[in-house]
Write a protein that holds these residues in place. Structure first.
Motif, mmCIF file in Angstrom:
data_model
loop_
_atom_site.group_PDB
_atom_site.id
_atom_site.type_symbol
_atom_site.label_atom_id
_atom_site.label_comp_id
_atom_site.label_asym_id
_atom_site.label_seq_id
_atom_site.Cartn_x
_atom_site.Cartn_y
_atom_site.Cartn_z
ATOM 1 N N ALA A 76 15.315 -4.975 -32.075
ATOM 2 C CA ALA A 76 14.627 -4.153 -31.077
ATOM 3 C C ALA A 76 13.198 -3.870 -31.538
ATOM 4 N N ALA A 77 12.262 -4.226 -30.682
ATOM 5 C CA ALA A 77 10.850 -3.955 -30.960
ATOM 6 C C ALA A 77 10.419 -2.718 -30.171
ATOM 7 N N ILE A 78 9.470 -1.991 -30.707
ATOM 8 C CA ILE A 78 8.930 -0.805 -30.036
ATOM 9 C C ILE A 78 7.544 -1.169 -29.512
ATOM 10 N N TYR A 79 7.368 -0.981 -28.204
ATOM 11 C CA TYR A 79 6.076 -1.238 -27.567
ATOM 12 C C TYR A 79 5.493 0.080 -27.092
ATOM 13 N N GLN A 80 4.158 0.188 -27.189
ATOM 14 C CA GLN A 80 3.464 1.398 -26.766
ATOM 15 C C GLN A 80 2.294 1.002 -25.870
ATOM 16 N N CYS A 81 2.146 1.738 -24.757
ATOM 17 C CA CYS A 81 1.055 1.478 -23.832
ATOM 18 C C CYS A 81 -0.255 1.958 -24.456
ATOM 19 N N GLU A 82 -1.284 1.123 -24.364
ATOM 20 C CA GLU A 82 -2.577 1.469 -24.948
ATOM 21 C C GLU A 82 -3.305 2.520 -24.119
ATOM 22 N N ARG A 83 -2.986 2.625 -22.832
ATOM 23 C CA ARG A 83 -3.699 3.570 -21.963
ATOM 24 C C ARG A 83 -3.073 4.953 -21.964
ATOM 25 N N CYS A 84 -1.751 5.021 -21.739
ATOM 26 C CA CYS A 84 -1.117 6.333 -21.562
ATOM 27 C C CYS A 84 -0.238 6.747 -22.742
ATOM 28 N N GLY A 85 0.071 5.843 -23.647
ATOM 29 C CA GLY A 85 0.863 6.189 -24.818
ATOM 30 C C GLY A 85 2.362 6.139 -24.616
ATOM 31 N N ILE A 119 0.831 -1.202 0.000
ATOM 32 C CA ILE A 119 0.000 0.000 0.000
ATOM 33 C C ILE A 119 0.871 1.260 0.000
ATOM 34 N N LEU A 120 1.963 1.257 0.762
ATOM 35 C CA LEU A 120 2.861 2.417 0.781
ATOM 36 C C LEU A 120 3.520 2.649 -0.578
ATOM 37 N N VAL A 121 3.992 1.571 -1.216
ATOM 38 C CA VAL A 121 4.645 1.707 -2.520
ATOM 39 C C VAL A 121 3.644 2.189 -3.568
ATOM 40 N N ALA A 122 2.456 1.599 -3.576
ATOM 41 C CA ALA A 122 1.439 2.013 -4.553
ATOM 42 C C ALA A 122 1.017 3.460 -4.314
ATOM 43 N N GLY A 123 0.853 3.848 -3.057
ATOM 44 C CA GLY A 123 0.468 5.226 -2.753
ATOM 45 C C GLY A 123 1.523 6.235 -3.174
ATOM 46 N N SER A 132 3.003 10.848 -13.348
ATOM 47 C CA SER A 132 2.199 11.827 -14.068
ATOM 48 C C SER A 132 1.265 11.203 -15.098
ATOM 49 N N GLU A 133 1.258 9.874 -15.232
ATOM 50 C CA GLU A 133 0.369 9.249 -16.199
ATOM 51 C C GLU A 133 -1.082 9.471 -15.797
ATOM 52 N N SER A 134 -1.969 9.390 -16.757
ATOM 53 C CA SER A 134 -3.370 9.693 -16.481
ATOM 54 C C SER A 134 -4.129 8.502 -15.904
ATOM 55 N N HIS A 135 -3.830 7.301 -16.336
ATOM 56 C CA HIS A 135 -4.572 6.127 -15.875
ATOM 57 C C HIS A 135 -3.964 5.596 -14.571
ATOM 58 N N PHE A 136 -4.819 5.129 -13.657
ATOM 59 C CA PHE A 136 -4.365 4.668 -12.344
ATOM 60 C C PHE A 136 -3.425 3.473 -12.455
ATOM 61 N N LEU A 137 -3.743 2.508 -13.309
ATOM 62 C CA LEU A 137 -2.889 1.325 -13.436
ATOM 63 C C LEU A 137 -1.522 1.671 -14.017
ATOM 64 N N CYS A 138 -1.455 2.674 -14.882
ATOM 65 C CA CYS A 138 -0.163 3.110 -15.419
ATOM 66 C C CYS A 138 0.660 3.818 -14.351
ATOM 67 N N LYS A 139 -0.009 4.485 -13.421
ATOM 68 C CA LYS A 139 0.724 5.165 -12.349
ATOM 69 C C LYS A 139 1.447 4.187 -11.441
ATOM 70 N N ILE A 140 0.878 3.008 -11.208
ATOM 71 C CA ILE A 140 1.543 2.043 -10.336
ATOM 72 C C ILE A 140 2.421 1.069 -11.120
ATOM 73 N N GLY A 141 2.561 1.276 -12.433
ATOM 74 C CA GLY A 141 3.504 0.506 -13.228
ATOM 75 C C GLY A 141 2.902 -0.654 -13.990
ATOM 76 N N LEU A 142 1.590 -0.775 -14.063
ATOM 77 C CA LEU A 142 0.948 -1.871 -14.782
ATOM 78 C C LEU A 142 0.461 -1.368 -16.141
ATOM 79 N N HIS A 143 1.398 -1.202 -17.061
ATOM 80 C CA HIS A 143 1.072 -0.729 -18.400
ATOM 81 C C HIS A 143 0.505 -1.872 -19.232
ATOM 82 N N LYS A 144 -0.289 -1.532 -20.219
ATOM 83 C CA LYS A 144 -0.847 -2.505 -21.150
ATOM 84 C C LYS A 144 -0.161 -2.270 -22.493
#
Length: 94
Positions: free
Chosen positions: A76-85, A40-44, A51-63
């Protein structure tokens, strides 16, 4: 302040792991409580600091989804998060 909260949370998680390994006499309740408090402390701290907009991206769970291949490196492949870009490069082994 955010770094101190995150460090305290990681210290609690590490301490709970050490107590969990030696849980012959202490039981599993105290390590579980310490791990939950540390998580809880780490997530908080991450939610307040990122500064990401989506909550899951803020705690490091990118899609992440593969957006293409890098022109400079062939493996080298380029990956992009669907939520925050957010984009990142990943080097794939052969």
């Amino acid at each position: 302040m955010h770094f101190q909260l995150q460090f305290a949370g990681l210290a609690l998680i590490f301490t709970s792991f050490i107590l969990w390994l030696s849980a012959v006499e202490t039981g599993y309740v105290i390590p579980d409580l310490l791990a939950a408090t540390g998580t809880i402390l780490v997530a908080g701290a991450r939610v307040r600091n990122r500064s990401e907009s989506h909550f899951l991206c803020k705690i490091g769970l990118h899609k992440n989804k593969q957006a293409g291949w890098d022109e400079e490196w062939q493996s080298a492949a380029i990956y992009q998060c669907e939520r925050c870009g957010r984009t990142k490069k990943v080097i794939k082994g052969v």
